[in-house]
Design a protein around this motif. Structure first.
Motif, PDB file in Angstrom:
ATOM      1  N   ILE A  35       0.841  -1.203   0.000  1.00 51.78           N
ATOM      2  CA  ILE A  35       0.000   0.000   0.000  1.00 51.78           C
ATOM      3  C   ILE A  35       0.876   1.252   0.000  1.00 51.78           C
ATOM      4  O   ILE A  35       0.604   2.209  -0.725  1.00 51.78           O
ATOM      5  CB  ILE A  35      -0.964  -0.015   1.199  1.00 51.78           C
ATOM      6  CG1 ILE A  35      -1.978  -1.159   1.037  1.00 51.78           C
ATOM      7  CG2 ILE A  35      -1.677   1.326   1.345  1.00 51.78           C
ATOM      8  CD1 ILE A  35      -2.831  -1.427   2.257  1.00 51.78           C
ATOM      9  N   LEU A  36       1.932   1.243   0.799  1.00 59.82           N
ATOM     10  CA  LEU A  36       2.855   2.384   0.822  1.00 59.82           C
ATOM     11  C   LEU A  36       3.472   2.624  -0.552  1.00 59.82           C
ATOM     12  O   LEU A  36       3.582   3.771  -1.000  1.00 59.82           O
ATOM     13  CB  LEU A  36       3.951   2.166   1.871  1.00 59.82           C
ATOM     14  CG  LEU A  36       3.504   2.255   3.324  1.00 59.82           C
ATOM     15  CD1 LEU A  36       4.615   1.769   4.246  1.00 59.82           C
ATOM     16  CD2 LEU A  36       3.074   3.663   3.680  1.00 59.82           C
ATOM     17  N   GLU A  37       3.861   1.551  -1.231  1.00 60.27           N
ATOM     18  CA  GLU A  37       4.434   1.683  -2.568  1.00 60.27           C
ATOM     19  C   GLU A  37       3.415   2.269  -3.539  1.00 60.27           C
ATOM     20  O   GLU A  37       3.746   3.125  -4.360  1.00 60.27           O
ATOM     21  CB  GLU A  37       4.919   0.329  -3.078  1.00 60.27           C
ATOM     22  CG  GLU A  37       6.167  -0.158  -2.394  1.00 60.27           C
ATOM     23  CD  GLU A  37       6.599  -1.543  -2.847  1.00 60.27           C
ATOM     24  OE1 GLU A  37       6.039  -2.072  -3.834  1.00 60.27           O
ATOM     25  OE2 GLU A  37       7.508  -2.101  -2.205  1.00 60.27           O
ATOM     26  N   SER A  46       6.520  11.258  -0.915  1.00 57.22           N
ATOM     27  CA  SER A  46       7.643  10.600  -0.259  1.00 57.22           C
ATOM     28  C   SER A  46       7.140   9.432   0.589  1.00 57.22           C
ATOM     29  O   SER A  46       5.944   9.339   0.900  1.00 57.22           O
ATOM     30  CB  SER A  46       8.372  11.591   0.648  1.00 57.22           C
ATOM     31  OG  SER A  46       7.529  11.966   1.733  1.00 57.22           O
ATOM     32  N   MET A  47       8.054   8.581   1.000  1.00 58.62           N
ATOM     33  CA  MET A  47       7.711   7.470   1.888  1.00 58.62           C
ATOM     34  C   MET A  47       7.140   8.012   3.192  1.00 58.62           C
ATOM     35  O   MET A  47       6.167   7.482   3.726  1.00 58.62           O
ATOM     36  CB  MET A  47       8.936   6.589   2.164  1.00 58.62           C
ATOM     37  CG  MET A  47       8.661   5.485   3.173  1.00 58.62           C
ATOM     38  SD  MET A  47       7.355   4.345   2.722  1.00 58.62           S
ATOM     39  CE  MET A  47       8.286   3.162   1.774  1.00 58.62           C
ATOM     40  N   MET A  49       5.445  10.786   3.703  1.00 58.81           N
ATOM     41  CA  MET A  49       4.079  11.246   3.496  1.00 58.81           C
ATOM     42  C   MET A  49       3.143  10.051   3.333  1.00 58.81           C
ATOM     43  O   MET A  49       2.031  10.047   3.868  1.00 58.81           O
ATOM     44  CB  MET A  49       3.993  12.163   2.279  1.00 58.81           C
ATOM     45  CG  MET A  49       2.594  12.714   2.059  1.00 58.81           C
ATOM     46  SD  MET A  49       1.948  13.681   3.435  1.00 58.81           S
ATOM     47  CE  MET A  49       2.798  15.204   3.189  1.00 58.81           C
ATOM     48  N   ALA A  50       3.573   9.030   2.614  1.00 61.04           N
ATOM     49  CA  ALA A  50       2.765   7.828   2.437  1.00 61.04           C
ATOM     50  C   ALA A  50       2.481   7.182   3.793  1.00 61.04           C
ATOM     51  O   ALA A  50       1.356   6.749   4.064  1.00 61.04           O
ATOM     52  CB  ALA A  50       3.468   6.842   1.512  1.00 61.04           C
ATOM     53  N   GLN A  51       3.476   7.140   4.652  1.00 60.45           N
ATOM     54  CA  GLN A  51       3.302   6.570   5.985  1.00 60.45           C
ATOM     55  C   GLN A  51       2.315   7.391   6.809  1.00 60.45           C
ATOM     56  O   GLN A  51       1.519   6.841   7.569  1.00 60.45           O
ATOM     57  CB  GLN A  51       4.647   6.467   6.705  1.00 60.45           C
ATOM     58  CG  GLN A  51       5.545   5.406   6.124  1.00 60.45           C
ATOM     59  CD  GLN A  51       6.959   5.455   6.674  1.00 60.45           C
ATOM     60  OE1 GLN A  51       7.473   6.509   7.045  1.00 60.45           O
ATOM     61  NE2 GLN A  51       7.609   4.302   6.708  1.00 60.45           N
ATOM     62  N   GLU A  52       2.371   8.710   6.664  1.00 59.45           N
ATOM     63  CA  GLU A  52       1.428   9.565   7.390  1.00 59.45           C
ATOM     64  C   GLU A  52      -0.002   9.304   6.927  1.00 59.45           C
ATOM     65  O   GLU A  52      -0.918   9.223   7.739  1.00 59.45           O
ATOM     66  CB  GLU A  52       1.779  11.047   7.192  1.00 59.45           C
ATOM     67  CG  GLU A  52       3.000  11.480   7.949  1.00 59.45           C
ATOM     68  CD  GLU A  52       2.823  11.377   9.459  1.00 59.45           C
ATOM     69  OE1 GLU A  52       1.743  11.736   9.986  1.00 59.45           O
ATOM     70  OE2 GLU A  52       3.767  10.928  10.125  1.00 59.45           O
ATOM     71  N   TYR A  53      -0.201   9.188   5.606  1.00 62.84           N
ATOM     72  CA  TYR A  53      -1.528   8.877   5.081  1.00 62.84           C
ATOM     73  C   TYR A  53      -2.007   7.541   5.629  1.00 62.84           C
ATOM     74  O   TYR A  53      -3.143   7.414   6.070  1.00 62.84           O
ATOM     75  CB  TYR A  53      -1.527   8.810   3.553  1.00 62.84           C
ATOM     76  CG  TYR A  53      -1.489  10.142   2.845  1.00 62.84           C
ATOM     77  CD1 TYR A  53      -2.264  11.214   3.264  1.00 62.84           C
ATOM     78  CD2 TYR A  53      -0.694  10.316   1.726  1.00 62.84           C
ATOM     79  CE1 TYR A  53      -2.236  12.435   2.593  1.00 62.84           C
ATOM     80  CE2 TYR A  53      -0.663  11.525   1.041  1.00 62.84           C
ATOM     81  CZ  TYR A  53      -1.441  12.583   1.492  1.00 62.84           C
ATOM     82  OH  TYR A  53      -1.409  13.769   0.816  1.00 62.84           O
ATOM     83  N   LEU A  54      -1.139   6.537   5.607  1.00 66.23           N
ATOM     84  CA  LEU A  54      -1.509   5.213   6.075  1.00 66.23           C
ATOM     85  C   LEU A  54      -1.860   5.240   7.566  1.00 66.23           C
ATOM     86  O   LEU A  54      -2.857   4.653   7.988  1.00 66.23           O
ATOM     87  CB  LEU A  54      -0.384   4.210   5.821  1.00 66.23           C
ATOM     88  CG  LEU A  54      -0.671   2.765   6.170  1.00 66.23           C
ATOM     89  CD1 LEU A  54      -1.840   2.221   5.364  1.00 66.23           C
ATOM     90  CD2 LEU A  54       0.555   1.907   5.937  1.00 66.23           C
ATOM     91  N   LYS A  55      -1.068   5.951   8.324  1.00 64.78           N
ATOM     92  CA  LYS A  55      -1.319   6.082   9.766  1.00 64.78           C
ATOM     93  C   LYS A  55      -2.662   6.757  10.010  1.00 64.78           C
ATOM     94  O   LYS A  55      -3.474   6.308  10.824  1.00 64.78           O
ATOM     95  CB  LYS A  55      -0.182   6.883  10.403  1.00 64.78           C
ATOM     96  CG  LYS A  55      -0.270   7.067  11.886  1.00 64.78           C
ATOM     97  CD  LYS A  55       0.948   7.829  12.364  1.00 64.78           C
ATOM     98  CE  LYS A  55       0.845   8.196  13.826  1.00 64.78           C
ATOM     99  NZ  LYS A  55       2.007   8.988  14.266  1.00 64.78           N
TER     100      LYS A  55
END
Length: 63
Positions: A35-37, A46-47, A49-55
Motif C-alpha cells: 500500500i505504501l508503494e 515521499s515514503m 508522506m505515504a506513511q502519514e496517510y496510512l497512519k
C-alpha cells in the motif's frame, strides 16, 4: 498566483485519493508495504508522506 487555498485544495484531493488507495488495498489483502508503494507511485509522495496517510487513514478504517 499560487496561494494557501490552492495548497489546501491540493492536499484535500490527495487525502481523498490516499484514503481510496488504502481502503482498497486493505480490502484486497495487500500488505502495508504494498500500500505504501502504491501511495508513493500514484500520488507522487515521499515514503514519509505515504506513511502519514496510512497512519491517518488506517485509524479511521479500523474504527
Amino acid at each position: 498566483m499560487y496561494n494557501l487555498f490552492d495548497e489546501i485544495a491540493k492536499d484535500s484531493k490527495a487525502e481523498g485519493k490516499a484514503e481510496g488507495i488504502i481502503e482498497t488495498g486493505f480490502d484486497c489483502g495487500l500488505s502495508e508495504n504494498d500500500i505504501l508503494e502504491r501511495l508513493q507511485s500514484k500520488l507522487n509522495v515521499s515514503m514519509q508522506m505515504a506513511q502519514e496517510y496510512l497512519k491517518q487513514v488506517g485509524k479511521q478504517t479500523i474504527s
